[in-house]
Scaffold this motif. Structure first.
Motif, PDB file in Angstrom:
ATOM      1  N   THR A  51       0.834  -1.208   0.000  1.00  0.00           N
ATOM      2  CA  THR A  51       0.000   0.000   0.000  1.00  0.00           C
ATOM      3  C   THR A  51       0.866   1.255   0.000  1.00  0.00           C
ATOM      4  N   LEU A  52       1.922   1.244   0.820  1.00  0.00           N
ATOM      5  CA  LEU A  52       2.840   2.387   0.887  1.00  0.00           C
ATOM      6  C   LEU A  52       3.476   2.655  -0.475  1.00  0.00           C
ATOM      7  N   CYS A  53       3.893   1.598  -1.144  1.00  0.00           N
ATOM      8  CA  CYS A  53       4.519   1.755  -2.469  1.00  0.00           C
ATOM      9  C   CYS A  53       3.529   2.336  -3.472  1.00  0.00           C
ATOM     10  N   ARG A  54       2.294   1.881  -3.424  1.00  0.00           N
ATOM     11  CA  ARG A  54       1.280   2.412  -4.353  1.00  0.00           C
ATOM     12  C   ARG A  54       1.006   3.885  -4.072  1.00  0.00           C
ATOM     13  N   LEU A  55       0.945   4.243  -2.786  1.00  0.00           N
ATOM     14  CA  LEU A  55       0.712   5.640  -2.431  1.00  0.00           C
ATOM     15  C   LEU A  55       1.822   6.542  -2.963  1.00  0.00           C
ATOM     16  N   ARG A  56       3.030   6.018  -2.986  1.00  0.00           N
ATOM     17  CA  ARG A  56       4.179   6.795  -3.468  1.00  0.00           C
ATOM     18  C   ARG A  56       4.449   6.567  -4.955  1.00  0.00           C
ATOM     19  N   GLU A  57       3.543   5.848  -5.601  1.00  0.00           N
ATOM     20  CA  GLU A  57       3.723   5.516  -7.015  1.00  0.00           C
ATOM     21  C   GLU A  57       5.076   4.848  -7.242  1.00  0.00           C
ATOM     22  N   TYR A  58       5.460   4.023  -6.284  1.00  0.00           N
ATOM     23  CA  TYR A  58       6.678   3.205  -6.318  1.00  0.00           C
ATOM     24  C   TYR A  58       7.965   4.029  -6.380  1.00  0.00           C
ATOM     25  N   ASN A  59       7.889   5.261  -5.938  1.00  0.00           N
ATOM     26  CA  ASN A  59       9.105   6.058  -5.791  1.00  0.00           C
ATOM     27  C   ASN A  59       9.626   5.835  -4.370  1.00  0.00           C
ATOM     28  N   MET A  60      10.422   4.785  -4.196  1.00  0.00           N
ATOM     29  CA  MET A  60      10.914   4.394  -2.875  1.00  0.00           C
ATOM     30  C   MET A  60      12.397   4.698  -2.701  1.00  0.00           C
ATOM     31  N   THR A  61      12.925   5.558  -3.532  1.00  0.00           N
ATOM     32  CA  THR A  61      14.340   5.914  -3.448  1.00  0.00           C
ATOM     33  C   THR A  61      14.664   6.422  -2.042  1.00  0.00           C
ATOM     34  N   GLY A  62      15.700   5.847  -1.456  1.00  0.00           N
ATOM     35  CA  GLY A  62      16.074   6.188  -0.095  1.00  0.00           C
ATOM     36  C   GLY A  62      15.559   5.177   0.906  1.00  0.00           C
ATOM     37  N   TYR A  63      14.577   4.378   0.479  1.00  0.00           N
ATOM     38  CA  TYR A  63      13.975   3.383   1.365  1.00  0.00           C
ATOM     39  C   TYR A  63      13.919   1.998   0.708  1.00  0.00           C
ATOM     40  N   ARG A  64      14.548   1.859  -0.446  1.00  0.00           N
ATOM     41  CA  ARG A  64      14.424   0.625  -1.232  1.00  0.00           C
ATOM     42  C   ARG A  64      14.953  -0.598  -0.505  1.00  0.00           C
ATOM     43  N   ASN A  65      16.121  -0.501   0.085  1.00  0.00           N
ATOM     44  CA  ASN A  65      16.727  -1.663   0.719  1.00  0.00           C
ATOM     45  C   ASN A  65      15.881  -2.166   1.876  1.00  0.00           C
ATOM     46  N   MET A  66      15.424  -1.244   2.710  1.00  0.00           N
ATOM     47  CA  MET A  66      14.575  -1.630   3.841  1.00  0.00           C
ATOM     48  C   MET A  66      13.260  -2.203   3.344  1.00  0.00           C
ATOM     49  N   ALA A  67      12.705  -1.619   2.294  1.00  0.00           N
ATOM     50  CA  ALA A  67      11.430  -2.089   1.752  1.00  0.00           C
ATOM     51  C   ALA A  67      11.566  -3.504   1.199  1.00  0.00           C
ATOM     52  N   VAL A  68      12.609  -3.752   0.434  1.00  0.00           N
ATOM     53  CA  VAL A  68      12.822  -5.087  -0.141  1.00  0.00           C
ATOM     54  C   VAL A  68      13.114  -6.103   0.962  1.00  0.00           C
ATOM     55  N   HIS A  69      13.906  -5.704   1.939  1.00  0.00           N
ATOM     56  CA  HIS A  69      14.229  -6.581   3.068  1.00  0.00           C
ATOM     57  C   HIS A  69      12.954  -7.013   3.807  1.00  0.00           C
TER      58      HIS A  69
END
Length: 236
Positions: A51-69
């Motif tokens: 849901t968080l990724c969709r809200l940000r339109e998958y712009n997770m730069t800066g949080y990618r590693n934690m998100a994938v983990h």
């Protein structure tokens, strides 16, 4: 279960366009549906992350590693096929506007199986009576147990984003939801409080008796209320 699925249903896990090194060894252990709270919590947190990724339109730069983990771990709790999990994580990562590279994703995937095995052993030990559940803190729990405050900080989740989530919420959002629930519980199916419903019922009775030709004094006497209250009810 997975072996039977492949043998009799001719099922093969779907692959992804990004061909990364395949995990040859398939872990066939399956989590029991009796993994009540802990199991459902991990599933809901994975859903919150999506849901968080969709809200940000998958712009997770800066949080990618934690998100994938987190995604790999939470999904891996109930997807016990390492190959299927890898493809799912790759697909999740590739949806980012700036995906992690192959080496970074593989580094995350390598540390996940051991943590999942520890989680399984911890939960099974509790249900078998061999271990006691850790209720204070996360240090003695097996696997990865992140507090909401930690997830909110490491993923940079805003108060507005928390409103769309089920489990990853801060104290303020938790209080807001509890207060809203209490307000809703005090209202009936008509959206009225107990007092409002009583006044509405009284008004209906008074109006009905008045239409039948009863005087206001008679209505007051029959309903055991004052004449003034009868008059006030009719004015509303």
């Amino acid at each position: 279960m997975y072996e039977l699925r492949e043998e009799y249903l001719n099922y093969k896990p779907r692959t992804h366009q990004l061909q990364m090194q395949q995990v040859k060894k398939i872990d066939t252990k399956v989590i029991s549906n009796r993994f009540f709270n802990s199991y459902s919590l991990h599933m809901e947190r994975a859903n919150d992350l999506e849901t968080l990724c969709r809200l940000r339109e998958y712009n997770m730069t800066g949080y990618r590693n934690m998100a994938v983990h987190c995604y790999a771990y939470w999904k891996g709790i109930y997807i016990r096929d390492n190959y299927e999990l890898e493809n799912m994580v790759i697909e999740f990562n590739n949806a980012f506007t700036e995906p992690l590279n192959e080496t970074e994703v593989q580094a995350v995937l390598r540390c996940i199986p051991k943590a999942i095995d520890k989680f399984i052993a911890y939960e099974q030990g509790i249900r078998s009576g061999e271990r006691k559940r850790v209720s204070k803190g996360m240090r003695d729990k097996e696997g990865y147990w992140y507090k909401n405050e930690t997830l909110i900080d490491r993923l940079g989740i805003t108060s507005k984003e928390q409103r769309h989530m089920k489990t990853i919420i801060g104290i303020d959002e938790k209080y807001d939801r509890n207060n809203k629930r209490r307000r809703d519980e005090r209202r009936n199916e008509n959206g009225l409080t107990k007092k409002q419903q009583e006044l509405l019922d009284l008004k209906n009775k008074v109006e009905s008796m008045k239409e039948q030709g009863h005087s206001l004094r008679t209505i007051a006497k029959d309903l055991s209320i004052s004449l003034g209250k009868v008059q006030r009810v009719l004015k509303k």
